[in-house]
Design a protein around this motif. Structure first.
Motif, PDB file in Angstrom:
ATOM      1  N   ARG A 258       0.868  -1.188   0.000  1.00 54.48           N
ATOM      2  CA  ARG A 258       0.000   0.000   0.000  1.00 54.48           C
ATOM      3  C   ARG A 258       0.900   1.232   0.000  1.00 54.48           C
ATOM      4  O   ARG A 258       1.742   1.395   0.887  1.00 54.48           O
ATOM      5  CB  ARG A 258      -0.917   0.015   1.224  1.00 54.48           C
ATOM      6  N   ILE A 259       0.691   2.091  -0.993  1.00 55.38           N
ATOM      7  CA  ILE A 259       1.538   3.275  -1.171  1.00 55.38           C
ATOM      8  C   ILE A 259       0.666   4.517  -1.129  1.00 55.38           C
ATOM      9  O   ILE A 259      -0.442   4.540  -1.681  1.00 55.38           O
ATOM     10  CB  ILE A 259       2.285   3.235  -2.530  1.00 55.38           C
ATOM     11  N   MET A 260       1.158   5.573  -0.494  1.00 59.33           N
ATOM     12  CA  MET A 260       0.472   6.863  -0.492  1.00 59.33           C
ATOM     13  C   MET A 260       1.308   7.875  -1.271  1.00 59.33           C
ATOM     14  O   MET A 260       2.533   7.922  -1.135  1.00 59.33           O
ATOM     15  CB  MET A 260       0.248   7.348   0.947  1.00 59.33           C
ATOM     16  N   ASP A 261       0.631   8.694  -2.106  1.00 53.24           N
ATOM     17  CA  ASP A 261       1.286   9.729  -2.900  1.00 53.24           C
ATOM     18  C   ASP A 261       0.693  11.072  -2.498  1.00 53.24           C
ATOM     19  O   ASP A 261      -0.451  11.388  -2.841  1.00 53.24           O
ATOM     20  CB  ASP A 261       1.061   9.453  -4.399  1.00 53.24           C
TER      21      ASP A 261
ATOM     22  N   SER B 284       1.897  -1.011 -11.434  1.00 48.35           N
ATOM     23  CA  SER B 284       2.753  -2.107 -10.972  1.00 48.35           C
ATOM     24  C   SER B 284       1.987  -3.108 -10.110  1.00 48.35           C
ATOM     25  O   SER B 284       2.513  -4.164  -9.772  1.00 48.35           O
ATOM     26  CB  SER B 284       3.931  -1.546 -10.181  1.00 48.35           C
ATOM     27  N   GLY B 285       0.752  -2.737  -9.710  1.00 41.41           N
ATOM     28  CA  GLY B 285      -0.076  -3.652  -8.930  1.00 41.41           C
ATOM     29  C   GLY B 285      -0.331  -3.220  -7.507  1.00 41.41           C
ATOM     30  O   GLY B 285      -1.210  -3.771  -6.837  1.00 41.41           O
ATOM     31  N   ALA B 286       0.421  -2.251  -7.003  1.00 41.12           N
ATOM     32  CA  ALA B 286       0.240  -1.808  -5.616  1.00 41.12           C
ATOM     33  C   ALA B 286      -1.065  -1.028  -5.458  1.00 41.12           C
ATOM     34  O   ALA B 286      -1.557  -0.414  -6.405  1.00 41.12           O
ATOM     35  CB  ALA B 286       1.419  -0.935  -5.195  1.00 41.12           C
ATOM     36  N   LYS B 287      -1.601  -1.030  -4.254  1.00 35.12           N
ATOM     37  CA  LYS B 287      -2.756  -0.195  -3.936  1.00 35.12           C
ATOM     38  C   LYS B 287      -2.226   1.206  -3.610  1.00 35.12           C
ATOM     39  O   LYS B 287      -1.317   1.356  -2.794  1.00 35.12           O
ATOM     40  CB  LYS B 287      -3.520  -0.761  -2.748  1.00 35.12           C
ATOM     41  N   VAL B 288      -2.803   2.219  -4.261  1.00 35.22           N
ATOM     42  CA  VAL B 288      -2.276   3.580  -4.141  1.00 35.22           C
ATOM     43  C   VAL B 288      -3.390   4.536  -3.746  1.00 35.22           C
ATOM     44  O   VAL B 288      -4.506   4.456  -4.259  1.00 35.22           O
ATOM     45  CB  VAL B 288      -1.658   4.052  -5.477  1.00 35.22           C
ATOM     46  N   VAL B 289      -3.048   5.468  -2.845  1.00 35.11           N
ATOM     47  CA  VAL B 289      -3.933   6.587  -2.519  1.00 35.11           C
ATOM     48  C   VAL B 289      -3.173   7.870  -2.833  1.00 35.11           C
ATOM     49  O   VAL B 289      -2.104   8.123  -2.271  1.00 35.11           O
ATOM     50  CB  VAL B 289      -4.359   6.583  -1.038  1.00 35.11           C
ATOM     51  N   GLY B 290      -3.717   8.669  -3.759  1.00 30.41           N
ATOM     52  CA  GLY B 290      -3.123   9.965  -4.107  1.00 30.41           C
ATOM     53  C   GLY B 290      -3.920  11.090  -3.482  1.00 30.41           C
ATOM     54  O   GLY B 290      -5.160  11.047  -3.461  1.00 30.41           O
ATOM     55  N   VAL B 291      -3.227  12.095  -2.965  1.00 30.22           N
ATOM     56  CA  VAL B 291      -3.891  13.196  -2.261  1.00 30.22           C
ATOM     57  C   VAL B 291      -3.362  14.533  -2.783  1.00 30.22           C
ATOM     58  O   VAL B 291      -2.146  14.713  -2.925  1.00 30.22           O
ATOM     59  CB  VAL B 291      -3.644  13.111  -0.735  1.00 30.22           C
TER      60      VAL B 291
END
Length: 450
Positions: free
Chosen positions: A307-310, A325-332
């Protein structure tokens, strides 16, 4: 009667002094030393011997101006643009590219060493590009001269404009648009209401944005549409607007496409197609941006289980490739229109693992649901002011891996200092020379906590 102390200003020497430049500072100014002062001089480079006149003195430090270059450095480059000395766009064009990048890196290391009290390691990467035709986005101001309007750039440290017919740093497609745009704005009935013009050379068509202070009239719309056909461009206007459905009739602005399809305006970030508008913020140097994306992905090490946050994500320059790439991402990001575009792009690309949220990261955001979740790594790319609140938030969450991208080394040093105090260490760092021929430099810093 109370008497207030008024410090006496130190008299500035009004006599030129002969100096030899030995270094460059982080702003690209030449550094020269005498028994009396350390001089910081714009336009001076290592190896130059010159007469300089002090403008401002504080202690043993003096800011000075060149009055005459007596012996130029053997490395000094000849002017390659007739606007050098007028336009403020390439203030360091006289310094060879390699030497300038080395000076930027040396300045960063001095700054970080001073901040942390221990020497910063050598950078593990330096990403750069050609110093010609690298800019894919720019903003032109409008200048009037003898009744005619021209596109131009600001003079350095001035509100005056310099007429521009060709710029060495712009892409060919943007340079080719200058003459037709100069012609059409002079034909427009509303030419006096144009604020400025922005160009975006996307990976699709050319984008042209006209900012205007009144609603664009039909005649001028037709003129601009003809230019759009000739240039094969997408054209939009930002104009005043009153929403008929709104309760309050307060006037705002809106961007309206008047020619072309928004589907034809896009950038490709690490293989992901991101549609944009002529007004969209994108990384100016596409070549260096791709190298930067390679590095950030390598640092983050995304996988289907992560899980990655941007933070400060914009259109998703980092978030979208990470999601691919397949990761779960939250962009803010704070800009709601950019978040709306990012959501639409993720949906079109089938990236259901990418989620985008609106939040002001300088105000209270910590109680929002996305902020309470756990993350394996965080990428953040704040503006020049840095990201103090976001940094303290990540420290409190004890995120194990943080990748900071910063266009301001001073702000980066302050943010990094907060992480270092909390037990993080700088694992790797390097620079991306997004703006050759200038003092600007982008840092990418990986910080980890055991």
């Amino acid at each position: 009667m109370v008497t207030f102390y008024k410090p006496v200003k130190k008299a500035v020497e009004k006599k030129a002094v002969k100096v030899t430049c030995t270094d460059l500072d982080l702003q690209g100014r030449g550094v020269a030393r005498t028994d009396k002062y350390v001089y910081f001089v714009e336009g001076l480079m290592p190896g130059d011997t010159a007469n300089v006149l002090a403008d401002l003195v504080k202690g043993k430090v003096a800011e000075a101006t060149i009055t005459k270059i007596i012996t130029p450095s053997k490395d000094r480059l000849e002017k390659d643009c007739p606007l050098i000395g007028q336009c403020g766009g390439c203030p360091l064009e006289h310094i060879p590219a390699e030497q300038l990048v080395d000076a930027k890196v040396a300045g960063i290391r001095r700054l970080f060493t001073k901040t942390f009290g221990e020497e910063l390691s050598e950078p593990s990467f330096i990403h750069k590009s050609s110093d010609k035709n690298y800019r894919r986005a720019c903003r032109f101001a409008i200048r009037g001269d003898h009744g005619k309007l021209y596109l131009g750039f600001r003079q350095e440290k001035s509100h005056n404009l310099v007429k521009v017919s060709n710029c060495l740093t712009l892409t060919k497609r943007m340079n080719d648009a200058i003459k037709p745009l100069n012609k059409v704005i002079n034909q427009m009935e509303q030419k006096g209401e144009i604020g400025h013009i922005e160009l975006l050379d996307s990976d699709g068509l050319l984008g042209i944005l006209i900012r205007i202070t009144k609603t664009l009239k039909e005649r001028d719309t037709n003129l601009l549409q003809e230019v759009g056909k000739d240039l094969n461009a997408v054209i939009s206007v930002v104009e005043p607007y009153k929403d008929p459905m709104a309760i309050t009739k307060q006037e705002t602005t809106r961007e309206r496409i008047i020619f072309g399809s928004i589907d034809e305006l896009f950038i490709v970030s690490h293989g992901v197609k991101i549609k944009c508008k002529p007004s969209s913020f994108v990384q100016v140097n596409s070549s260096v941006n791709e190298k930067m994306l390679d590095t950030v992905l390598e640092m983050v090490e995304p996988s289907a289980d992560s899980r990655i946050m941007d933070l400060f994500c914009g259109l998703g320059n980092f978030a979208m490739p990470i999601a691919k790439s397949g990761a779960k991402v939250v962009g803010v990001d704070i800009v709601s229109k950019m978040i709306e575009d990012a959501r639409n792009n993720a949906k079109e690309q089938g990236l259901d693992n990418a989620r985008f949220e609106v939040a002001d990261l300088e105000e209270l955001f910590e109680n929002q649901s996305w902020a309470k979740a756990e993350y394996d790594a965080v990428v953040m790319d704040p503006g020049r002011q840095g990201a103090k609140r976001a940094s303290l938030f990540l420290i409190k969450k004890q995120v194990k891996k943080v990748v900071l991208i910063s266009c301001n080394p001073l702000a980066a040093s302050r943010d990094c200092q907060e992480f270092i105090k909390a037990g993080y260490k700088i694992n790797r760092w390097g620079v991306c020379d997004m703006f050759p021929r200038t003092s600007h430099i982008e840092m990418v810093i990986l910080m980890t906590k055991a």
